[in-house]
Scaffold this motif. Structure first.
Motif, short mmCIF file in Angstrom:
data_model
loop_
_atom_site.label_atom_id
_atom_site.label_comp_id
_atom_site.label_asym_id
_atom_site.label_seq_id
_atom_site.Cartn_x
_atom_site.Cartn_y
_atom_site.Cartn_z
N ALA A 18 9.22 11.36 -0.73
CA ALA A 18 7.94 12.10 -0.76
C ALA A 18 7.77 13.07 0.40
O ALA A 18 6.66 13.31 0.85
N THR A 19 8.88 13.64 0.86
CA THR A 19 8.78 14.62 1.95
C THR A 19 9.02 16.02 1.39
O THR A 19 8.48 16.37 0.35
N LYS A 20 9.81 16.82 2.07
CA LYS A 20 9.92 18.24 1.75
C LYS A 20 10.25 18.54 0.29
O LYS A 20 9.62 19.43 -0.31
N LEU A 46 4.59 7.36 -15.95
CA LEU A 46 5.42 7.81 -14.83
C LEU A 46 4.87 7.22 -13.54
O LEU A 46 3.72 7.45 -13.18
N THR A 47 5.72 6.44 -12.84
CA THR A 47 5.37 5.89 -11.53
C THR A 47 6.34 6.43 -10.49
O THR A 47 7.55 6.41 -10.70
N LEU A 48 5.79 6.88 -9.36
CA LEU A 48 6.60 7.33 -8.24
C LEU A 48 6.49 6.27 -7.14
O LEU A 48 5.39 5.93 -6.72
N ARG A 49 7.64 5.76 -6.72
CA ARG A 49 7.66 4.77 -5.63
C ARG A 49 8.07 5.47 -4.34
O ARG A 49 9.18 6.00 -4.22
N VAL A 50 7.16 5.48 -3.38
CA VAL A 50 7.35 6.21 -2.12
C VAL A 50 7.85 5.26 -1.05
O VAL A 50 7.26 4.19 -0.82
N SER A 51 8.91 5.66 -0.36
CA SER A 51 9.49 4.83 0.70
C SER A 51 8.79 5.10 2.02
O SER A 51 8.91 6.18 2.59
N ILE A 52 8.01 4.12 2.47
CA ILE A 52 7.46 4.12 3.83
C ILE A 52 7.91 2.80 4.44
O ILE A 52 7.38 1.74 4.13
N ASP A 53 8.93 2.86 5.29
CA ASP A 53 9.58 1.63 5.72
C ASP A 53 8.68 0.73 6.55
O ASP A 53 8.87 -0.49 6.57
N HIS A 54 7.71 1.30 7.25
CA HIS A 54 6.81 0.50 8.08
C HIS A 54 5.52 1.29 8.28
O HIS A 54 5.52 2.52 8.25
N PHE A 55 4.43 0.57 8.47
CA PHE A 55 3.15 1.24 8.70
C PHE A 55 3.05 1.87 10.08
O PHE A 55 2.23 2.75 10.33
N ASP A 56 3.90 1.43 11.01
CA ASP A 56 3.90 1.95 12.38
C ASP A 56 4.90 3.11 12.45
O ASP A 56 6.08 2.93 12.12
N VAL A 85 5.91 12.12 5.20
CA VAL A 85 5.76 11.22 4.06
C VAL A 85 4.29 10.88 3.83
O VAL A 85 3.84 10.74 2.68
N VAL A 86 3.50 10.76 4.89
CA VAL A 86 2.07 10.53 4.72
C VAL A 86 1.42 11.71 4.02
O VAL A 86 0.58 11.55 3.12
N GLY A 121 -7.12 8.04 4.38
CA GLY A 121 -7.80 8.38 3.14
C GLY A 121 -6.91 8.31 1.92
O GLY A 121 -7.04 9.12 0.98
N ILE A 122 -6.01 7.32 1.89
CA ILE A 122 -5.07 7.15 0.79
C ILE A 122 -5.54 5.98 -0.08
O ILE A 122 -5.71 4.85 0.41
#
Length: 320
Positions: free
Chosen positions: A124-126, A148-158, A174-175, A215-216
């Motif tokens: 979900a980046t560039k 259609l589902t998009l699964r976004v990789s955010i490895d950690h909240f920090d 990614v945010v 705000g997500i």
């Protein structure tokens, strides 16, 4: 946030995971038989705009060991599913970054038009922020809605831990991409990783704060919206799975990914794509099952550390 506990890390015993039939100590190795091909995974190519520290498929801006699959090649497999009445309900895509593949939008349109549920994994980046990709995605959303589902990789909240894995200045993009997707009303879930020493409750609470602050509109307490995957490292020691393990662990072969899914890959220089047993083992030739889905209806020996780390002991599935 808890720091990961210091622990001695033992490297894999070289006698393990060698014989497909027996373990290093001579016990019968566990196997899994395909019962129904519920999910067909398709690797779109290993090229990616990011280069993560521990990417199981070694995706990067230069790794093209798995080349872009084409729209025509995907159609061949969809035709086989329908011709052979294989019962597949979901087509799932992983990379690399799928939106680098120039055929990705037509491939998605075809799969959705044919009535499949589609899951696509993205950073979900560039690539997803390109106007052409955004126009195409919105058209698919308008026509096919929640299939259609998009699964976004955010490895950690920090951001520190995420960027330790994904590289400097990768967290904010990614945010931004995730906020665009949720604002536009796409079906989204998140893939996180349990690599930083935090337990599941801490992780879900941390993602909840992140989503609220930015705000997500996602519920991090919902296991279907935030999937937390165990960490894998094929260099580290892992137990081999024997036939006796099923009863000892209270598990069944039908709970494993390879009982209900296969993945298509196209190797660089190959004339046609191949079918492999597992999304996690794209380069191991022992798990290559032929070129057609019919060829791939074989019993799979659990002959790799990932089988133990991710599936049997980790209890995970790429489908979530």
């Amino acid at each position: 946030m808890n720091q990961p506990a210091e622990q001695k890390r033992y490297f894999l015993n070289p006698d393990k995971f060698r014989d497909p039939n027996v373990t290093a100590d001579g016990q019968p190795r566990a196997t899994v038989t395909l019962r129904t091909l519920e999910t067909l995974w398709i690797n779109t190519g290993t090229l990616c705009n990011l280069e993560c520290r521990n990417c199981y498929i070694e995706s990067s801006p230069s790794n093209d060991r798995l080349v872009y699959i084409t729209h025509e090649e995907v159609c061949d497999y969809l035709n086989e599913i329908e011709r052979e009445s294989l019962g597949t309900t979901t087509i799932a895509f992983t990379g690399g970054e799928p939106f680098l593949n120039p055929d990705m939008l037509p491939i998605l349109e075809t799969c959705l038009t044919r009535g499949y549920t589609v899951l696509l994994l993205t950073n979900a980046t560039k690539p997803i922020m390109r106007p052409r990709v955004q126009r195409g995605l919105k058209a698919l959303r308008d026509t096919h809605g929640e299939r259609l589902t998009l699964r976004v990789s955010i490895d950690h909240f920090d951001p520190h831990w995420h960027e330790l894995e994904r590289g400097t200045d990768t967290f904010e993009p990614v945010v931004e991409g995730l906020r665009w997707l949720t604002d536009e009303g796409f079906q989204i879930d998140i893939a996180g990783r349990l690599f930083a020493g935090d337990d599941e409750a801490t992780m879900r609470a941390g993602y909840t704060r992140l989503f609220q602050d930015r705000g997500i509109a996602l519920n991090a307490e919902d296991p279907g919206k935030l999937v937390l995957f165990p960490e894998m490292d094929a260099r580290l020691d892992a137990p081999e799975v024997t036939t006796a393990c099923w009863q000892k662990l209270g598990k069944h072969p039908d709970q494993m990914m390879c009982s209900s899914s296969r993945m298509i890959v196209k190797r660089k220089g190959a004339e046609r794509p191949s079918v492999i047993a597992c999304t996690l083992l794209p380069y191991d030739e022992r798990f290559e099952l032929g070129h057609t889905l019919t060829d791939a209806q074989q019993t799979v020996p659990l002959n790799h550390p990932h089988c133990a780390q991710f599936c049997v002991l980790g209890g995970a599935s790429c489908s979530g």
